[in-house]
Design an enzyme around this catalytic site. Structure first.
Site, PDB file in Angstrom:
ATOM      1  N   LYS A 112       0.876  -1.184   0.000  1.00  0.00           N
ATOM      2  CA  LYS A 112       0.000   0.000   0.000  1.00  0.00           C
ATOM      3  C   LYS A 112       0.907   1.226   0.000  1.00  0.00           C
ATOM      4  O   LYS A 112       2.047   1.156   0.452  1.00  0.00           O
ATOM      5  CB  LYS A 112      -0.883   0.016   1.254  1.00  0.00           C
ATOM      6  CG  LYS A 112      -2.115   0.892   1.134  1.00  0.00           C
ATOM      7  CD  LYS A 112      -3.257   0.175   0.438  1.00  0.00           C
ATOM      8  CE  LYS A 112      -4.384   1.133   0.094  1.00  0.00           C
ATOM      9  NZ  LYS A 112      -5.552   0.418  -0.431  1.00  0.00           N
ATOM     10  N   ASP A 167      -6.816   4.354  -4.776  1.00  0.00           N
ATOM     11  CA  ASP A 167      -7.516   4.236  -3.493  1.00  0.00           C
ATOM     12  C   ASP A 167      -8.115   5.631  -3.268  1.00  0.00           C
ATOM     13  O   ASP A 167      -8.292   6.388  -4.247  1.00  0.00           O
ATOM     14  CB  ASP A 167      -6.542   3.824  -2.372  1.00  0.00           C
ATOM     15  CG  ASP A 167      -7.260   3.457  -1.068  1.00  0.00           C
ATOM     16  OD1 ASP A 167      -7.853   2.374  -1.005  1.00  0.00           O
ATOM     17  OD2 ASP A 167      -7.262   4.258  -0.113  1.00  0.00           O
TER      18      ASP A 167
HETATM   19  P1  NDP Z   1     -12.708   7.822  -3.359  1.00  0.00           P
HETATM   20  O1  NDP Z   1     -11.640   8.807  -3.121  1.00  0.00           O
HETATM   21  O2  NDP Z   1     -13.218   7.605  -4.732  1.00  0.00           O
HETATM   22  O3  NDP Z   1     -13.968   8.141  -2.430  1.00  0.00           O
HETATM   23  C1  NDP Z   1     -13.845   8.205  -1.053  1.00  0.00           C
HETATM   24  C2  NDP Z   1     -15.153   8.670  -0.463  1.00  0.00           C
HETATM   25  O4  NDP Z   1     -15.093   8.583   0.944  1.00  0.00           O
HETATM   26  C3  NDP Z   1     -15.448  10.121  -0.793  1.00  0.00           C
HETATM   27  O5  NDP Z   1     -16.834  10.298  -0.828  1.00  0.00           O
HETATM   28  C4  NDP Z   1     -14.834  10.836   0.399  1.00  0.00           C
HETATM   29  O6  NDP Z   1     -15.342  12.132   0.648  1.00  0.00           O
HETATM   30  C5  NDP Z   1     -15.159   9.900   1.519  1.00  0.00           C
HETATM   31  N1  NDP Z   1     -14.161  10.026   2.582  1.00  0.00           N
HETATM   32  C6  NDP Z   1     -12.820   9.841   2.467  1.00  0.00           C
HETATM   33  N2  NDP Z   1     -12.204  10.080   3.633  1.00  0.00           N
HETATM   34  C7  NDP Z   1     -13.182  10.428   4.487  1.00  0.00           C
HETATM   35  C8  NDP Z   1     -13.185  10.780   5.848  1.00  0.00           C
HETATM   36  N3  NDP Z   1     -12.052  10.822   6.547  1.00  0.00           N
HETATM   37  N4  NDP Z   1     -14.386  11.073   6.402  1.00  0.00           N
HETATM   38  C9  NDP Z   1     -15.536  11.023   5.685  1.00  0.00           C
HETATM   39  N5  NDP Z   1     -15.593  10.687   4.383  1.00  0.00           N
HETATM   40  C10 NDP Z   1     -14.431  10.391   3.811  1.00  0.00           C
HETATM   41  O7  NDP Z   1     -12.164   6.441  -2.722  1.00  0.00           O
HETATM   42  P2  NDP Z   1     -12.673   4.974  -2.978  1.00  0.00           P
HETATM   43  O8  NDP Z   1     -14.128   4.957  -3.234  1.00  0.00           O
HETATM   44  O9  NDP Z   1     -11.751   4.354  -3.939  1.00  0.00           O
HETATM   45  O10 NDP Z   1     -12.355   4.294  -1.563  1.00  0.00           O
HETATM   46  C11 NDP Z   1     -13.311   4.248  -0.506  1.00  0.00           C
HETATM   47  C12 NDP Z   1     -12.924   3.158   0.487  1.00  0.00           C
HETATM   48  O11 NDP Z   1     -12.875   1.893  -0.192  1.00  0.00           O
HETATM   49  C13 NDP Z   1     -11.541   3.320   1.128  1.00  0.00           C
HETATM   50  O12 NDP Z   1     -11.594   2.794   2.443  1.00  0.00           O
HETATM   51  C14 NDP Z   1     -10.654   2.426   0.270  1.00  0.00           C
HETATM   52  O13 NDP Z   1      -9.501   1.986   0.969  1.00  0.00           O
HETATM   53  C15 NDP Z   1     -11.615   1.275   0.010  1.00  0.00           C
HETATM   54  N6  NDP Z   1     -11.283   0.452  -1.146  1.00  0.00           N
HETATM   55  C16 NDP Z   1     -11.164   0.984  -2.397  1.00  0.00           C
HETATM   56  C17 NDP Z   1     -10.886   0.190  -3.470  1.00  0.00           C
HETATM   57  C18 NDP Z   1     -10.861   0.704  -4.866  1.00  0.00           C
HETATM   58  O14 NDP Z   1     -10.762  -0.115  -5.799  1.00  0.00           O
HETATM   59  N7  NDP Z   1     -10.956   2.003  -5.096  1.00  0.00           N
HETATM   60  C19 NDP Z   1     -10.612  -1.258  -3.303  1.00  0.00           C
HETATM   61  C20 NDP Z   1     -10.850  -1.742  -1.958  1.00  0.00           C
HETATM   62  C21 NDP Z   1     -11.149  -0.896  -0.940  1.00  0.00           C
HETATM   63  P3  NDP Z   1     -14.469  13.432   0.266  1.00  0.00           P
HETATM   64  O15 NDP Z   1     -14.533  13.502  -1.220  1.00  0.00           O
HETATM   65  O16 NDP Z   1     -15.125  14.545   0.958  1.00  0.00           O
HETATM   66  O17 NDP Z   1     -13.074  13.159   0.778  1.00  0.00           O
END
Ligand code: NDP
Length: 449
Positions: free
Chosen positions: A122, A162
């Site tokens: 990571k 991510d």
């Molecule tokens: P994105 O950046 O596309 O979206 C993240 C979302 O979560 C946004 O809506 C963001 O809001 C919100 N968010 C992030 N940090 C916070 C926080 N501290 N408090 C509240 N809201 C928050 O990321 P992903 O959708 O790719 O990832 C989301 C989750 O899924 C993560 O935990 C990631 O590790 C996990 N994941 C992702 C994978 C992938 O293929 N992308 C694979 C496996 C797991 P804002 O825009 O305001 O920051």
């Protein structure tokens, strides 16, 4: 507390997220280690909790006004027993060694569960892409890759996206790597279709999550049809989770970002989801803007001092946390149970705290840990790597079928491992045990290295 856990805490002071992830796995694999003297003698758990390599570097970049900024970049190469390091890059101001070590540690077991030959890694930076211009993002990505390119490779370490790293960032990172190394290889996954990307990769984590939930419900002679679903986040994972929930006849009613969440009692239908996708992916707006377009929905700003997040208090059947770590704590778990939730499947990594998981399990909520239920993303990244190596590209349907099969295999593997160790129906224990055994056996076979 076991000596192993005490030692991890002593050796990694203050790294609370890493401690949490290690403890959570240890509690469920302790029995397996106790039964297997070879694991104890070879100090498998002690070794698996120590990164093989942790690269930490400075990233300098210049903003549009000419001001110089300094950020921290990282790559945690956690375990390569079963294949090249594989895991995403996160760009978020909260990024530090603890968060990346917890994510890399989880990634070891998740990748093992996919059945594909991928080790755990990571990385990321404490850079905040929010509010930055495309040119600023590009300059940051080029600076970041300037150092990272020395440590990755298509047979060595293959990062993906991510939080904060989507298609745009992968494009800039890939371009920078290609120019610096003078080679066009599958060094990153999540690439665009047309320059080495795989169909379905963008959708894979969200779709895979919902396929996993579908398998859990089918096991209980139920389905997603007509189910009201709470979803957090509005990024990549949340968007495609909602899309698949809709396809399977469910009704998502919430979405969030770090500024708050929207509740749309009438349901976020396909047209409303298109609006969210355009808002987030093209206009890079805030989720509160949803209520300007759909005034019957309610926006609630986030309040970090509150004892619970009201998103999880709405009545529903299923919950899909898809934002970030530790977004569901004890009070939220109680609210979910009170609200009638019967299934919680994690799209995010470690979104549920350990005491909250206990409450869910005590109340017979079907609980899927992220390392199993969100593994569809990395699995499809693995399929992207296979396509890059072979030069043969599969159709949408072919990749989607493989994704469905992998999610079903992971589901069944979890249940089988849990049953074998007397924890029938416990997906958390099953995922940890099956993932751990596979990596531990590879480590044993390869000797003390
Ligand atoms: P994105 O950046 O596309 O979206 C993240 C979302 O979560 C946004 O809506 C963001 O809001 C919100 N968010 C992030 N940090 C916070 C926080 N501290 N408090 C509240 N809201 C928050 O990321 P992903 O959708 O790719 O990832 C989301 C989750 O899924 C993560 O935990 C990631 O590790 C996990 N994941 C992702 C994978 C992938 O293929 N992308 C694979 C496996 C797991 P804002 O825009 O305001 O920051």
């Amino acid at each position: 507390m076991s000596n192993i856990i005490k030692n991890v805490k002593l050796r990694n002071p203050g790294e609370t997220e890493f401690h949490q992830a290690v403890e959570e796995v240890y509690e469920t694999v302790e029995k397996v280690i106790e039964k297997n003297e070879k694991y104890q003698k070879a100090k498998i758990f002690e070794r698996i909790t120590e990164p093989e390599r942790l690269i930490y570097f400075r990233v300098n970049w210049v903003d549009d006004k000419g001001e110089v900024h300094v950020n921290r970049g990282y790559r945690v190469q956690m375990n390569s027993a079963i294949g090249p390091y594989k895991g995403g890059l996160r760009f978020h101001p909260s990024v530090n060694a603890s968060i990346l070590k917890f994510l890399a540690f989880e990634q070891i077991f998740k990748n093992a569960l996919t059945g594909l030959p991928m080790g755990g890694g990571k990385g990321g930076a404490d850079f905040d892409p929010k509010g930055k211009s495309d040119a600023e993002i590009m300059r940051f990505c080029q600076g970041f890759m300037g150092e990272l390119s020395k440590h990755i490779g298509n047979r060595l370490d293959v990062p993906a996206g991510d939080i904060g790293v989507g298609g745009r960032e992968i494009g800039y990172l890939f371009g920078a790597y290609k120019k610096m190394r003078n080679e066009f290889t599958g060094v990153l996954t999540g690439k665009g279709i047309g320059w080495g990307g795989s169909l379905i990769r963008s959708e894979a984590t969200g779709y895979g999550l919902v396929y996993f939930a579908q398998n859990m419900l089918a096991e209980n002679k139920d389905s997603l049809q007509g189910k009201t679903c709470l979803v957090s986040g509005s990024g990549n994972v949340a968007q495609y989770a909602m899309k698949k929930i809709l396809i399977l006849g469910g009704k998502p009613v919430t979405a969030s970002d770090s500024s708050g969440y929207i509740y749309d009692e009438s349901g976020i239908d396909a047209e409303k989801l298109e609006f969210i996708m355009d808002l987030k992916n093209n206009r890079r707006g805030r989720i509160s803007e949803y209520t300007d377009k759909y005034p019957s929905a309610v926006f609630t700003p986030s309040d970090r001092s509150a004892e619970s997040n009201p998103l999880w208090a709405h009545p529903a059947d299923c919950a899909f946390p898809c934002a970030t770590q530790n977004e569901i704590d004890v009070n939220d778990a109680h609210n979910l149970v009170k609200g009638g939730v019967k299934l919680l499947a994690e799209g995010a990594n470690m979104p549920t705290t350990s005491p909250a998981i206990t409450i869910l399990l005590e109340n017979n909520v079907l609980y899927a840990p992220g390392k199993a239920s969100n593994a569809g993303g990395v699995a499809t990244s693995g399929l992207e790597m296979v396509q890059n190596y072979s030069g043969i590209y599969w159709t949408r349907d072919e990749v989607d079928t493989k994704l469905k099969d992998i999610m079903k295999d992971i589901h069944d593997t979890c249940l089988k491992a849990a049953k074998e160790f007397g924890m029938e129906g416990n997906y958390q224990a099953g995922a940890n045990i099956a993932g751990f055994q596979k990596v531990a056996d590879a480590m044993l076979a390869q000797g003390v290295i």
